[in-house]
Design an enzyme around this catalytic site. Structure first.
Site, mmCIF file in Angstrom:
data_model
loop_
_atom_site.group_PDB
_atom_site.id
_atom_site.type_symbol
_atom_site.label_atom_id
_atom_site.label_comp_id
_atom_site.label_asym_id
_atom_site.label_seq_id
_atom_site.Cartn_x
_atom_site.Cartn_y
_atom_site.Cartn_z
ATOM 1 N N ASP A 251 22.970 60.374 4.855
ATOM 2 C CA ASP A 251 24.021 59.453 4.259
ATOM 3 C C ASP A 251 23.129 57.838 5.335
ATOM 4 O O ASP A 251 22.607 58.202 5.890
ATOM 5 C CB ASP A 251 25.334 58.827 4.111
ATOM 6 N N HIS A 305 21.647 54.857 0.486
ATOM 7 C CA HIS A 305 22.283 55.800 1.142
ATOM 8 C C HIS A 305 21.081 56.607 2.499
ATOM 9 O O HIS A 305 21.273 57.062 3.111
ATOM 10 C CB HIS A 305 23.276 56.808 0.411
ATOM 11 N N GLU A 376 23.989 55.627 -6.817
ATOM 12 C CA GLU A 376 24.405 54.223 -6.488
ATOM 13 C C GLU A 376 23.370 53.401 -5.716
ATOM 14 O O GLU A 376 23.885 52.750 -4.544
ATOM 15 C CB GLU A 376 25.528 54.402 -5.168
#
Length: 590
Positions: A251, A305, A376
């Site tokens: 991440d 990420h 995201e």
């Protein structure tokens, strides 16, 4: 001279010591309408059947005994037990390849180890009745995929001289599940000279899972989780027949995975040298998991990420492989700090990822897939990056949401091609993406072919996204955000979901739904709190995905408490879910 009070005290102490030394209890337990309740030893009736321990009562009380998860097909259980000792158990499985027999040998060792843990440290009481287990397999296939047949049939029969167990399964994984069930038909029996085990004298069980994907996501990038702690989770998962560990291993916070092609990613991305996973560590976890009937699906999240670990590229004359790394103010550039996203405008990104995907391909078993993340993506980061804006402009695009969606889809198409090349497979395997703006039903068919992409949805239970994607023919994995996100309740305005809420979360039933996953994200969890945040709630998910029961959690209480007890005996530290009085008096604390 000893006073009468002192004499009484001395008697009580002596009585208590003697009472404890022979394994006695203040209470006995009886089965009443399928539930176990306690009764003081001094007030038991001679006409009713009482049990020395709560777990012994659970074994012989209720439709499903103390099985977790419940079987889905045939279930016939006797009401008598036979005393055995783990050392009196023998196995027979002469058929099968050397590799299959090796797998079964290891499965046998795990099974016996779990029985000794159930029996306890004083497992020395001698018994004369042997237990013989015959395992019959239909196939030597050792591949573990969504298509694997995990069914089994278990038959237990006893006479005065022996107990015979016949376990028939399509393959080693069904056999493993059958042995797990057999272990749950046993309970410790305490005697003054030590413990032994009680096993149901008669049983016939036919069983198979409702869903092919019964998963648990573990995030080891926000906070590092040691390999020892990961293996402990796998032990717990095996006890409830879950079959997928979704390993969110990288991440923006850290990149703890060793890369052969670019070791500098790990050197700059891991929290420390000791807080990283070597290639050998990962392979060991894959092997440990498979021996317990569990797939490991690695997630390499992209293009969002992706932050720490990618700072080295400019000094290597590769430009900005990732942008917005650790930049502030973070709220304008990402969902949560620290920020970082890959840079699709830099052609060197794909040259680097070509080697990175080759590393993943060498690490992941041939039949396994890769989870590509894909959630995201924050358009604000790309919009604040001049070279990305210029790249879009040269293509005649602007800075609107649709323009950034096109850029995102371009990235996804290129990395899928890189992965296919790294795999070098005749038949390209599917991959998994999180639901996102790219998987919106209004645009998904433009960007993501349904034969290549499985969508993992992480929306609330009542959201219509899964139904809309099913209508378009996409395969799904369900992670119900407001029931199966185990980090919730410890930050922001999120809510903690108790085991009953977790258990009662039914997912859609469709041939296109592979199954579901519970998720432990670790922003506020590390390995010291991992067990208690995850367990025993994950067991509730396990029964939902194996059996998809029509009953609600109120009918599963006693069995759930018994499963928590098993987890403790197997080395996990699950949180408490009720006062022990409530466990001893099932149904009285609602």
């Amino acid at each position: 001279m000893i006073t009468s009070k002192a004499c009484y005290f001395q008697f009580i102490v002596s009585f208590t010591i003697c009472f404890v030394c022979i394994g006695g209890s203040l209470y006995k337990f009886r089965c009443n309408s399928g539930k176990c309740t306690r009764q003081h030893s001094n007030f038991t009736s001679g006409t009713e059947r009482y049990f020395d321990t709560l777990n012994e009562c659970r074994l012989l009380c209720g439709e499903y005994s103390s099985l977790w998860p419940i079987p889905t097909k045939e279930l016939r259980l006797g009401d008598q037990t036979v005393e055995i000792h783990p050392n009196s158990i023998s196995f027979n499985y002469t058929d099968g390849s050397d590799e299959v027999r090796g797998f079964l040998n290891q499965t046998q060792e795990i099974f016996l180890d779990n029985l000794f843990k159930e029996c306890g440290p004083r497992c020395v009481h001698s018994t004369v009745v042997p237990l013989h287990i015959t395992i019959k397999l239909d196939s030597n296939d050792l591949s573990l995929t969504w298509a694997t047949n995990e069914s089994y049939v278990l038959h237990v029969a006893s006479d005065n001289n022996k107990t015979e167990v016949t376990l028939t399964a399509s393959n080693v994984f069904g056999a493993r599940h059958g042995l797990e069930t057999l272990s749950q038909l046993m309970v410790a029996k305490n005697y003054a000279d030590g413990n032994c085990l009680l096993v149901l004298a008669e049983a016939r069980i036919s069983d198979s899972p409702k869903f092919a994907h019964r998963g648990f996501l573990l995030d080891t990038a926000r906070n590092y989780i040691s390999t020892k702690a990961i293996l402990r989770q796998l032990d717990g998962m095996a006890s409830i027949k879950m079959n997928v560990l979704h390993w969110h291993i990288t991440d923006s916070q850290s990149f703890p995975l060793e890369l052969v092609s670019y070791p500098q990613v790990t050197k700059q991305g891991a929290y420390s040298e000791d807080e990283s996973y070597s290639q050998a560590d990962v392979r060991n976890i894959f092997q440990y998991a498979k021996q317990r009937g569990i797939r490991v699906i690695l997630e390499f999240d992209a293009p969002a990420h992706a932050g720490n670990g990618w700072q080295w590229a400019p000094s290597a004359n590769l430009g900005n492989i990732a942008v917005c790394i650790n930049e502030q103010p973070w709220r304008q550039l990402c969902i949560e700090p620290p920020c970082g996203q890959f840079n699709p405008a830099n052609e060197n990104l794909y040259k680097v990822l070509d080697k990175v995907y080759s590393d993943f391909a060498q690490l992941i078993p041939a039949e396994e897939i890769l989870h590509m993340g894909g959630d995201e993506v924050f358009f604000g980061c790309w919009n604040a990056t001049e070279e990305i804006v210029d790249y879009l402009s040269k293509q005649g695009k602007g800075r609107g949401a649709s323009d950034f969606l096109d850029l995102w889809a371009e990235f996804q198409s290129k990395v899928l091609e890189l992965w296919d090349r790294a795999r070098n497979s005749q038949i390209p395997s599917p991959t998994v993406l999180w639901s996102s703006h790219l998987t919106d039903p209004s645009v998904i068919e433009k960007y993501l072919p349904k034969d290549r992409y499985i969508i993992q949805t992480w929306v609330e239970k009542n959201a219509d996204l899964p139904k809309k994607l099913l209508k378009k023919g996409y395969r799904l994995i369900i992670s119900t955000k407001n029931a199966w996100y185990f980090d919730h309740g410890f930050w922001g305005v999120t809510t903690y979901y108790n085991w009953r809420k977790v258990y009662n979360n039914k997912i859609l039933n469709s041939s296109l739904i592979l199954g579901g996953e519970a998720c432990t994200w670790t922003e506020f969890i590390d390995e010291h709190s991992l067990d208690s945040r995850t367990w025993p709630r994950l067991a509730a998910v396990g029964e939902r995905l194996w059996a998809d029961p029509t009953m609600d959690a109120t009918k599963a209480e006693g069995r759930f408490y018994r499963q928590r007890d098993r987890l403790i005996k197997r080395g996990l530290s699950p949180e408490a879910v009720t006062p022990f009085w409530c466990e001893q008096n099932e149904g009285e604390c609602r």
